[in-house]
Design a protein around this motif. Structure first.
Motif, mmCIF file in Angstrom:
data_model
loop_
_atom_site.group_PDB
_atom_site.id
_atom_site.type_symbol
_atom_site.label_atom_id
_atom_site.label_comp_id
_atom_site.label_asym_id
_atom_site.label_seq_id
_atom_site.Cartn_x
_atom_site.Cartn_y
_atom_site.Cartn_z
ATOM 1 N N ALA A 32 91.286 17.290 -15.984
ATOM 2 C CA ALA A 32 90.770 18.584 -16.459
ATOM 3 C C ALA A 32 90.598 19.498 -15.259
ATOM 4 O O ALA A 32 90.121 19.067 -14.206
ATOM 5 C CB ALA A 32 89.450 18.409 -17.206
ATOM 6 N N ASP A 33 90.987 20.768 -15.418
ATOM 7 C CA ASP A 33 90.910 21.682 -14.285
ATOM 8 C C ASP A 33 89.903 22.810 -14.472
ATOM 9 O O ASP A 33 89.780 23.671 -13.615
ATOM 10 C CB ASP A 33 92.286 22.279 -13.988
ATOM 11 C CG ASP A 33 92.847 23.076 -15.157
ATOM 12 O OD1 ASP A 33 92.167 23.165 -16.198
ATOM 13 O OD2 ASP A 33 93.955 23.609 -15.028
ATOM 14 N N SER A 34 89.194 22.817 -15.557
ATOM 15 C CA SER A 34 88.236 23.906 -15.798
ATOM 16 C C SER A 34 87.024 23.383 -16.559
ATOM 17 O O SER A 34 86.726 23.829 -17.664
ATOM 18 C CB SER A 34 88.896 25.056 -16.559
ATOM 19 O OG SER A 34 89.457 24.575 -17.775
ATOM 20 N N ILE A 35 86.308 22.437 -15.970
ATOM 21 C CA ILE A 35 85.103 21.894 -16.597
ATOM 22 C C ILE A 35 84.032 22.984 -16.623
ATOM 23 O O ILE A 35 83.711 23.564 -15.583
ATOM 24 C CB ILE A 35 84.609 20.663 -15.821
ATOM 25 C CG1 ILE A 35 85.686 19.580 -15.826
ATOM 26 C CG2 ILE A 35 83.309 20.125 -16.417
ATOM 27 C CD1 ILE A 35 85.373 18.422 -14.911
ATOM 28 N N PRO A 36 83.471 23.292 -17.788
ATOM 29 C CA PRO A 36 82.524 24.424 -17.897
ATOM 30 C C PRO A 36 81.122 24.055 -17.398
ATOM 31 O O PRO A 36 80.242 23.668 -18.174
ATOM 32 C CB PRO A 36 82.520 24.714 -19.400
ATOM 33 C CG PRO A 36 82.810 23.392 -20.036
ATOM 34 C CD PRO A 36 83.763 22.672 -19.103
ATOM 35 N N VAL A 37 80.888 24.213 -16.115
ATOM 36 C CA VAL A 37 79.590 23.883 -15.525
ATOM 37 C C VAL A 37 78.618 25.038 -15.782
ATOM 38 O O VAL A 37 78.863 26.174 -15.371
ATOM 39 C CB VAL A 37 79.729 23.648 -14.006
ATOM 40 C CG1 VAL A 37 78.365 23.387 -13.380
ATOM 41 C CG2 VAL A 37 80.683 22.487 -13.739
ATOM 42 N N SER A 38 77.525 24.747 -16.484
ATOM 43 C CA SER A 38 76.529 25.783 -16.768
ATOM 44 C C SER A 38 75.383 25.783 -15.768
ATOM 45 O O SER A 38 74.692 26.794 -15.602
ATOM 46 C CB SER A 38 75.963 25.602 -18.185
ATOM 47 O OG SER A 38 75.355 24.326 -18.325
ATOM 48 N N ASP A 39 75.167 24.667 -15.094
ATOM 49 C CA ASP A 39 74.088 24.565 -14.116
ATOM 50 C C ASP A 39 74.337 23.325 -13.261
ATOM 51 O O ASP A 39 75.189 22.495 -13.579
ATOM 52 C CB ASP A 39 72.730 24.476 -14.812
ATOM 53 C CG ASP A 39 71.566 24.850 -13.897
ATOM 54 O OD1 ASP A 39 71.829 25.182 -12.720
ATOM 55 O OD2 ASP A 39 70.417 24.800 -14.349
ATOM 56 N N GLY A 40 73.564 23.201 -12.199
ATOM 57 C CA GLY A 40 73.697 22.028 -11.344
ATOM 58 C C GLY A 40 73.198 22.306 -9.950
ATOM 59 O O GLY A 40 72.702 23.390 -9.629
ATOM 60 N N ALA A 41 73.332 21.304 -9.091
ATOM 61 C CA ALA A 41 72.885 21.433 -7.702
ATOM 62 C C ALA A 41 73.594 20.389 -6.860
ATOM 63 O O ALA A 41 74.001 19.329 -7.346
ATOM 64 C CB ALA A 41 71.372 21.259 -7.593
ATOM 65 N N GLU A 42 73.721 20.717 -5.590
ATOM 66 C CA GLU A 42 74.311 19.809 -4.600
ATOM 67 C C GLU A 42 73.286 19.560 -3.507
ATOM 68 O O GLU A 42 72.738 20.497 -2.941
ATOM 69 C CB GLU A 42 75.576 20.425 -4.010
ATOM 70 C CG GLU A 42 76.187 19.649 -2.856
ATOM 71 C CD GLU A 42 77.343 20.390 -2.218
ATOM 72 O OE1 GLU A 42 77.538 20.246 -0.993
ATOM 73 O OE2 GLU A 42 78.048 21.145 -2.921
ATOM 74 N N GLU A 62 82.879 23.093 -25.659
ATOM 75 C CA GLU A 62 83.223 24.367 -25.057
ATOM 76 C C GLU A 62 84.740 24.524 -25.119
ATOM 77 O O GLU A 62 85.488 23.605 -24.764
ATOM 78 C CB GLU A 62 82.758 24.423 -23.594
ATOM 79 C CG GLU A 62 83.051 25.728 -22.888
ATOM 80 C CD GLU A 62 82.097 26.847 -23.257
ATOM 81 O OE1 GLU A 62 82.395 28.013 -22.948
ATOM 82 O OE2 GLU A 62 81.023 26.547 -23.850
ATOM 83 N N GLY A 63 85.188 25.676 -25.566
ATOM 84 C CA GLY A 63 86.628 25.927 -25.648
ATOM 85 C C GLY A 63 87.354 24.979 -26.567
ATOM 86 O O GLY A 63 88.531 24.669 -26.331
ATOM 87 N N GLY A 64 86.661 24.488 -27.586
ATOM 88 C CA GLY A 64 87.289 23.579 -28.534
ATOM 89 C C GLY A 64 87.430 22.154 -28.038
ATOM 90 O O GLY A 64 88.112 21.336 -28.679
ATOM 91 N N TYR A 65 86.787 21.820 -26.902
ATOM 92 C CA TYR A 65 86.910 20.471 -26.343
ATOM 93 C C TYR A 65 85.549 19.799 -26.332
ATOM 94 O O TYR A 65 84.520 20.434 -26.052
ATOM 95 C CB TYR A 65 87.460 20.539 -24.918
ATOM 96 C CG TYR A 65 87.780 19.184 -24.318
ATOM 97 C CD1 TYR A 65 88.954 18.526 -24.647
ATOM 98 C CD2 TYR A 65 86.889 18.568 -23.435
ATOM 99 C CE1 TYR A 65 89.255 17.282 -24.097
ATOM 100 C CE2 TYR A 65 87.175 17.334 -22.885
ATOM 101 C CZ TYR A 65 88.357 16.698 -23.217
ATOM 102 O OH TYR A 65 88.646 15.462 -22.683
ATOM 103 N N ASP A 66 85.520 18.503 -26.622
ATOM 104 C CA ASP A 66 84.288 17.720 -26.614
ATOM 105 C C ASP A 66 84.122 17.090 -25.226
ATOM 106 O O ASP A 66 84.896 16.207 -24.832
ATOM 107 C CB ASP A 66 84.361 16.636 -27.686
ATOM 108 C CG ASP A 66 83.021 15.935 -27.890
ATOM 109 O OD1 ASP A 66 82.104 16.153 -27.064
ATOM 110 O OD2 ASP A 66 82.888 15.171 -28.862
#
Length: 361
Positions: A32-42, A62-66
């Motif tokens: 997958a090349d466009s994982i919809p990250v809504s939040d996070g931290a490094e 998101e975008g029709g994908y589970d």
């Protein structure tokens, strides 16, 4: 510091628009090349055996994908060898410039309602979890380079700094179970340290705090930059001399000694901390000459300073080019253009504040 254009470097000194791009790979294949990250931290901390920790929040659909990995071992967010490549985007004149933060191994994914939580760690996890199933004994032809390659590859490809001088490994060396511990012992005796590059290679290089400052940081509460001393001090575990011990070819014990002679160090030998030697001792059968012992002692002193030295806490606008080990110039908390090394950091993957722990050099 990670590669950034001069324009992007100027932009991240103030408010800017950001984005996160995450790709999932398994066995060299893009899942997958466009994982919809809504939040996070490094989070990165050089004192840990695996310095990098990542947390991500992803919408379940998101975008029709589970994006719930369920029990599918080939799902992009499953923890069966999937690796994420994370890029931090900075809006530069209406276009995103992407800064590669590196590769990270998915260690856990869980779904709660409409949200998927993903945890990742640095690629040294592959070495830390792979304990030896039988004792590892180098052969008579092995060197420090070949031993490290044998312990690490093919999980990680190893790259060596061109200034390092390889040498033979003494006969009789053996490591029973701890693979990463064996790597660390070799590196310590060699006066080197490891880090995983943003390209996913394991780089072995001399222990050093050399290098020019990549950023100037000034305490300015109006712009959101806060510099303050870390609120802790202790004599426990402190030292002012490092003693590295080994054994020569005749079986005689040898040693090399390095004193903390830095006049700015609160632990400096002969200073107020203690007029007598307070030693930190280190022993390794990989040390076979006095010169090797002295080199190892000097490197160990530099490594120990990362934990036992004056530190500052910095809160600032997120800077996606910074990584641990970078040298920065800090003004604040009574210091002016103090040269500091970043020891740990926390970088948000959504709008917020970044925090740094820097050590005064």
């Amino acid at each position: 510091m990670l590669d950034m254009s001069a324009t992007a470097l100027a932009v991240v000194q103030g408010s800017y628009t950001m984005d996160i791009r995450a790709e999932s790979w398994l066995g060299g294949v893009l899942l997958a090349d466009s994982i919809p990250v809504s939040d996070g931290a490094e989070n990165r901390d050089r004192s840990l055996s695996v310095p990098e920790q990542i947390t991500l929040t992803v919408p379940r659909r998101e975008g029709g994908y589970d994006w719930d990995p369920g029990t599918d071992p080939a799902h992009p967010l499953a923890a069966y060898g999937q690796m994420l490549r994370i890029d931090y985007g900075v809006d530069v004149g209406g276009q995103m410039e992407w800064i590669n933060r590196g590769w990270f191994l998915i260690t856990e994914s869980s779904t709660d309602g409409d949200t998927v939580s993903v945890s990742c760690q640095g690629l040294l996890t592959l070495i830390a979890e792979a304990n030896l199933i039988s004792p590892f004994q180098p052969s008579s032809s092995d060197t420090l380079v070949s031993v490290i390659r044998a312990l690490v590859e093919p999980a990680l490809t190893v790259s060596f700094d061109g200034t390092l001088i390889d040498r033979a490994v003494p006969l009789g060396m053996q490591w029973d179970s701890d693979r990463l511990g064996a790597v660390t012992e070799v590196l310590t005796a060699w006066g080197t340290a490891e880090r995983v590059t943003e390209d996913g290679y394991l780089l072995i290089e001399p222990v050093s705090d050399a290098g020019a400052s990549v950023l100037s940081i000034s305490d300015d509460r109006e712009t959101g930059t806060v510099v303050r001393w870390q609120g802790a001090t202790t004599r426990d575990g402190a030292f002012n001399v490092v003693v590295a011990q080994g054994e020569d070819a005749s079986g005689n014990q040898i040693q090399g000694v390095t004193y903390d002679s830095d006049g700015t160090s609160p632990y400096a030998y002969g200073g107020n901390f203690n007029p007598l030697p307070v030693p930190y001792s280190y022993q390794s059968s990989l040390l076979t000459t006095v010169a090797q012992c002295r080199t190892a002692a000097a490197a160990q002193l530099k490594l120990l300073r990362r934990q036992a030295f004056r530190k500052l806490q910095v809160t600032m606008v997120p800077h996606p080019g910074l990584v641990t080990g970078d040298i920065v110039s800090v003004t604040g908390a009574g210091l002016t253009n103090a040269r500091c090394a970043i020891e740990s950091l926390s970088l948000p993957y959504s709008p917020g504040e970044q925090s740094l722990t820097v050590r005064v050099l």
